[in-house]
Structure formats: C-alpha cells, structure tokens
Write a protein that holds these residues in place. Structure first.
Motif, mmCIF file in Angstrom:
data_model
loop_
_atom_site.group_PDB
_atom_site.id
_atom_site.type_symbol
_atom_site.label_atom_id
_atom_site.label_comp_id
_atom_site.label_asym_id
_atom_site.label_seq_id
_atom_site.Cartn_x
_atom_site.Cartn_y
_atom_site.Cartn_z
ATOM 1 N N PHE A 185 0.831 -1.207 0.000
ATOM 2 C CA PHE A 185 0.000 0.000 0.000
ATOM 3 C C PHE A 185 0.866 1.257 0.000
ATOM 4 O O PHE A 185 0.554 2.235 -0.688
ATOM 5 C CB PHE A 185 -0.928 -0.002 1.220
ATOM 6 C CG PHE A 185 -1.969 -1.079 1.176
ATOM 7 C CD1 PHE A 185 -3.121 -0.941 0.414
ATOM 8 C CD2 PHE A 185 -1.794 -2.257 1.889
ATOM 9 C CE1 PHE A 185 -4.081 -1.935 0.367
ATOM 10 C CE2 PHE A 185 -2.742 -3.261 1.851
ATOM 11 C CZ PHE A 185 -3.894 -3.110 1.088
ATOM 12 N N GLU A 219 -5.867 -6.465 -7.380
ATOM 13 C CA GLU A 219 -5.845 -5.756 -6.102
ATOM 14 C C GLU A 219 -4.421 -5.719 -5.554
ATOM 15 O O GLU A 219 -3.561 -6.525 -5.927
ATOM 16 C CB GLU A 219 -6.769 -6.456 -5.102
ATOM 17 C CG GLU A 219 -8.235 -6.455 -5.491
ATOM 18 C CD GLU A 219 -8.817 -5.055 -5.554
ATOM 19 O OE1 GLU A 219 -8.435 -4.217 -4.709
ATOM 20 O OE2 GLU A 219 -9.627 -4.782 -6.457
ATOM 21 N N PRO A 257 -3.805 -2.042 5.303
ATOM 22 C CA PRO A 257 -4.348 -1.125 4.293
ATOM 23 C C PRO A 257 -4.203 0.341 4.703
ATOM 24 O O PRO A 257 -4.184 0.667 5.900
ATOM 25 C CB PRO A 257 -5.821 -1.535 4.206
ATOM 26 C CG PRO A 257 -5.849 -2.958 4.673
ATOM 27 C CD PRO A 257 -4.794 -3.055 5.731
ATOM 28 N N THR A 280 -5.907 2.197 -3.288
ATOM 29 C CA THR A 280 -6.327 0.972 -3.965
ATOM 30 C C THR A 280 -5.688 0.926 -5.352
ATOM 31 O O THR A 280 -5.050 1.881 -5.801
ATOM 32 C CB THR A 280 -7.860 0.923 -4.132
ATOM 33 O OG1 THR A 280 -8.251 1.924 -5.088
ATOM 34 C CG2 THR A 280 -8.584 1.174 -2.815
ATOM 35 N N SER A 281 -5.890 -0.184 -6.032
ATOM 36 C CA SER A 281 -5.387 -0.322 -7.404
ATOM 37 C C SER A 281 -5.975 0.712 -8.349
ATOM 38 O O SER A 281 -5.407 0.996 -9.414
ATOM 39 C CB SER A 281 -5.702 -1.725 -7.935
ATOM 40 O OG SER A 281 -5.059 -2.707 -7.183
#
Length: 464
Positions: free
Chosen positions: A368, A392, A400, A405-406
């Motif tokens: 992340f 992902e 996280p 996010t992706s």
C-alpha cells in the motif's frame, strides 16, 4: 574459507523460513551442520526444498513450535512483534537475530561481494554467483530469488568468495563488511522506512562506509542517484571506486549493446581492451547488470575475459523475465518488477523481443505504501503495454491505507493512454486473458506477490 557455525546459531529457529531471504540463510546454516528449525505460514516449494536439506519446518505460527533447545530466533523485518513464537522467545530470553545479522555472521572470514541497489540486486547477484561457479571458484552465495529450482537461492561453497544480495529496504545492509560492494542504482522506494532521497543517500553512504579498507565500490555511472552517491564518496580514503555504464567517463564503459530478440550482446571497454559477450536475458538494464557483475568480479581478482565468457552462459533467475511456456501461439513470461523503473525496463525489453505480437500485462501492485507514493509512475509504465489487467494490491507485511487501492494506478494508466481493466479476483484472470490474447501475443505476469502463480493457469486455459 571458514565454514564454522556462528555462536548462538547451532540450533536456530527461523520465523517465516520460507521467505526468499530467510530460506537462503537457513539453507546455508543447515549445510554447515546446524540443526535448523523454523515455521512458515503455508506449504510451498521452498519449504519442501528446505526439508530436503534437513530443516525442520512447521506450518503456522505457535509458541509450542519453538524447540525446547532452540539457541536463537531469526527474524526479518516482516515479522510482527506479536508473533507467538517471537513472544515465546522473549519469555525465554532467547537471542533474537535479524536475518541480515545472521547473514553477516556467515560472511565473516570470507571475501564478500555485496550487491546493493533499488532494483537489479537479485539478477546481478545471481549472474556473478553462477559465473564464478562455472569458473570452478566454488563461491558461497545468498540470493533473493531462485536460480532454476526452489531452494537454489543459496549454497555453501568451498572457495573464499561469498556473493550476497544486500537489502536496503530496512537498512539491514549496514551489517555487512564486504571487500567489494556494488551499487546498481539509488532511487526513492520503501516509503515506510525512508522519507526522502537524502535519507536514501545517507543509508547507501553508511553501506559503502562498511567496505573493508582497500576494498572496491562498483557503481553505476549512468543513473542519477548513483552518480550523486559517487560524488559524495569521491576522495574517501581507503576506497577504490570503479564506475560502469554508457557514460563517457565510466571506468568500465559499454560501447555497444545489440538486442537479439529476448537476448542481447554487449561490448565493453575494460582495462584498455574490448570484450564482447552475450546476455541471455533481454533489455538494456539486464546487460548493465552483467557489466556490473563483470566489474565486481574483476575487482575481486577474476580475469575479465574468463568472467565475460562465463557470464555469456548465464540463463536467468526465476521471476526475472522468466519464460513460463507457450500455448495457442501465446507466450507467457513472469516478471518480479514492482517499482515503476523496473516495470518500464521490463516492458521495454519485452517490447523489443515481441516481434509483431502485442504485449499484454497482468499487474499486481505490491504494498500500500508503494502504491500511495508511486501510483502515477506505475500507471505511466503500464502504458507501454498494449493491454493491462490490474489486480488488487498485494499487502505483504502492510495494513491497508485508507483511499489507497489499485484504482489509483488504473486512473493513471488511462491518463497515459493505456487500455486497462481492473480484475478483482485472481481466479478470473485466466478466462479474461483467454478472451483477449491471440496467436503471436506475449503475456507478462508482473509483480512481487502471488501473481507469479497465474502463469501456469493462463497456459492451461489457453491450451487447445
């Protein structure tokens, strides 16, 4: 060369023993005669290879898996403080040793070559280890990836040289005392541990300061961060600096680089003469890795012509543009690239060898923190492909981060003109690829996580 077992490591217990760095050290200790135990979260080919050399590996993490007569516990930075085996070790007042400290103890009494850099370490270390072995010099080595089979990331040799990958991610490479150090590149990465380029440079300076008096630093003459490091070190007493690359002022200068599909031919000027040799993996960056290995081997006393010939026989390392097979006219290759520079370099190399076919990428972001800082650059790199599937984020050791996010990478890729699609589940990838790919295409699975497992599944789905 010493093959003694370091004090306190006659009965070590490795937490996360199946990891790339940990497994190599465990194997080396087992080959020296230590009674090695350890645990890992799951069964794997690496775990099976460790058991084959006598390592007692248990699956899962429980306090009762720490042997009653364990002499120490070995950990990496990925092990959390609440791991039950680590808690048990603290309760017993057992020594807890970082994997880099364990590797440094194994390197003591050898002529060590330590390979550092933001990327390219595994390839360069393996190039040098394989070539020295081919020349009959029997080096010991510890590499962050397998050469050709699970468990081939380390070996105890009988010669005096020890080649090791030096990881800057957590500053653990400060433990080593090499005779020869390689710095391939210096870029901002590992954002959980470094806040700025200045911190990165300070860390690499500390690594170089550990080179033994009279030793040699082999450093990239082409890359901006490496050149900055060299300028900081120029005039350092007791340190020989050898630069390599295409820059006109490089000591080992690349004068010609000829792509040959998925291989290349490189010509260098070294010690006043020209040497030409093949590199069995594609791309300019891999050719430069080979030149770094050549310069380091020469600094360690290996004749340049002999080493160049041996480097020509190197056939690659698992996950570094590793061919996985072909089905229905579609080739599948696996790449460990996860930093934007690596991603772009591998895609450019693949593009040069793909012919008329398209390049299709299945990318899995890694961490992340890295995605938060480098999503824009990752998307820009993916735009070099004809089509991309983005999975992902693979979290590895991280929790996280809200909002990361992706999708950040996907948005950047689209801004840079990429054809990109999000795929939430890995199980959906083989069918999705089969719906896109056509004969002549090349599929590249890319990332440092478990995306590597998709290659065989994609091939099975494509097969008639």
């Amino acid at each position: 060369m010493t093959t003694a077992i370091p004090p306190a490591m006659e009965r070590p217990h490795f937490i996360g023993v199946g990891g790339a760095g940990m497994s190599g050290i465990a194997k080396l200790l087992a080959q020296r005669g230590a009674r090695v135990g350890g645990s890992d979260s799951r069964e794997s080919e690496t775990v099976a290879a460790l058991r084959a050399v006598g390592v007692d590996v248990r699956i899962g993490h429980r306090a009762d898996q720490l042997a009653p007569d364990a002499s120490c516990v070995v950990v990496s930075s990925a092990i959390r403080q609440d791991n039950p085996e680590l808690v048990e070790a603290a309760g017993r007042a057992l020594p807890v040793i970082h994997r880099a400290e364990a590797l440094a103890a194994l390197m003591a009494g050898t002529r060590a070559v330590a390979v550092a850099g933001t990327h390219g370490k595994t390839t360069t270390t393996s190039m040098l280890a394989v070539s020295l072995t081919a020349l009959g010099l029997s080096p010991s080595y510890a590499i962050g990836g397998d050469l050709d089979a699970p468990g081939s990331n380390a070996a105890q040799g009988t010669g005096g040289l020890f080649v090791a990958e030096a990881d800057e991610s957590d500053r653990s490479f400060h433990h080593y005392r090499p005779e020869v150090a390689i710095v391939l590149n210096v870029e901002l990465d590992h954002h959980a541990n470094y806040a700025s380029m200045d911190e990165i440079h300070e860390s690499f300076e500390t690594f170089v300061e550990r080179v033994r008096p009279g030793g040699t630093l082999v450093v990239n003459a082409d890359q901006e961060g490496a050149r900055e490091l060299t300028s900081r070190l120029t005039g350092r007493a007791g340190l020989n600096i050898v630069t390599y690359g295409e820059a006109p002022d490089a000591d080992v200068r690349v004068v010609r680089l000829l792509p040959k599909g998925l291989t290349s031919e490189v010509t260098v000027v070294i010690d006043g003469g020209e040497l030409t040799f093949d590199v069995a993996v594609p791309g300019r960056h891999y050719a430069h890795n080979a030149v770094a290995a050549l310069a380091a081997g020469v600094a360690a006393g290996v004749p340049a012509a002999d080493l160049a010939r041996a480097l020509g026989g190197y056939t690659g390392v698992r996950r570094r543009l590793q061919p996985k097979g072909e089905a229905a006219g579609v080739r599948v290759i696996d790449s460990y690239a996860h930093h934007p520079t690596e991603m772009a370099a591998d895609l450019e190399a693949i593009r040069s060898g793909a012919g008329e076919g398209r390049v299709l990428v299945v990318f899995q972001p890694h961490l992340f923190s890295r995605t938060k800082e480098l999503a824009t650059e990752m998307g820009q790199a993916l735009a070099l492909a004809d089509s991309c599937l983005v999975l992902e984020i693979y979290p590895a050791r991280e929790d996280p981060i809200p909002g990361v996010t992706s999708e950040l990478i996907i948005e950047s890729a689209r801004v840079h003109g990429a054809t990109v699609e999000a795929v939430a589940e890995m199980d959906a990838v083989p069918d999705t690829v089969a719906g896109i790919a056509r004969p002549g295409d090349l599929v590249l699975t890319m990332g440092a996580g478990d995306v590597t497992e998709l290659g065989p599944r994609i091939l099975a789905r494509l097969a008639p």
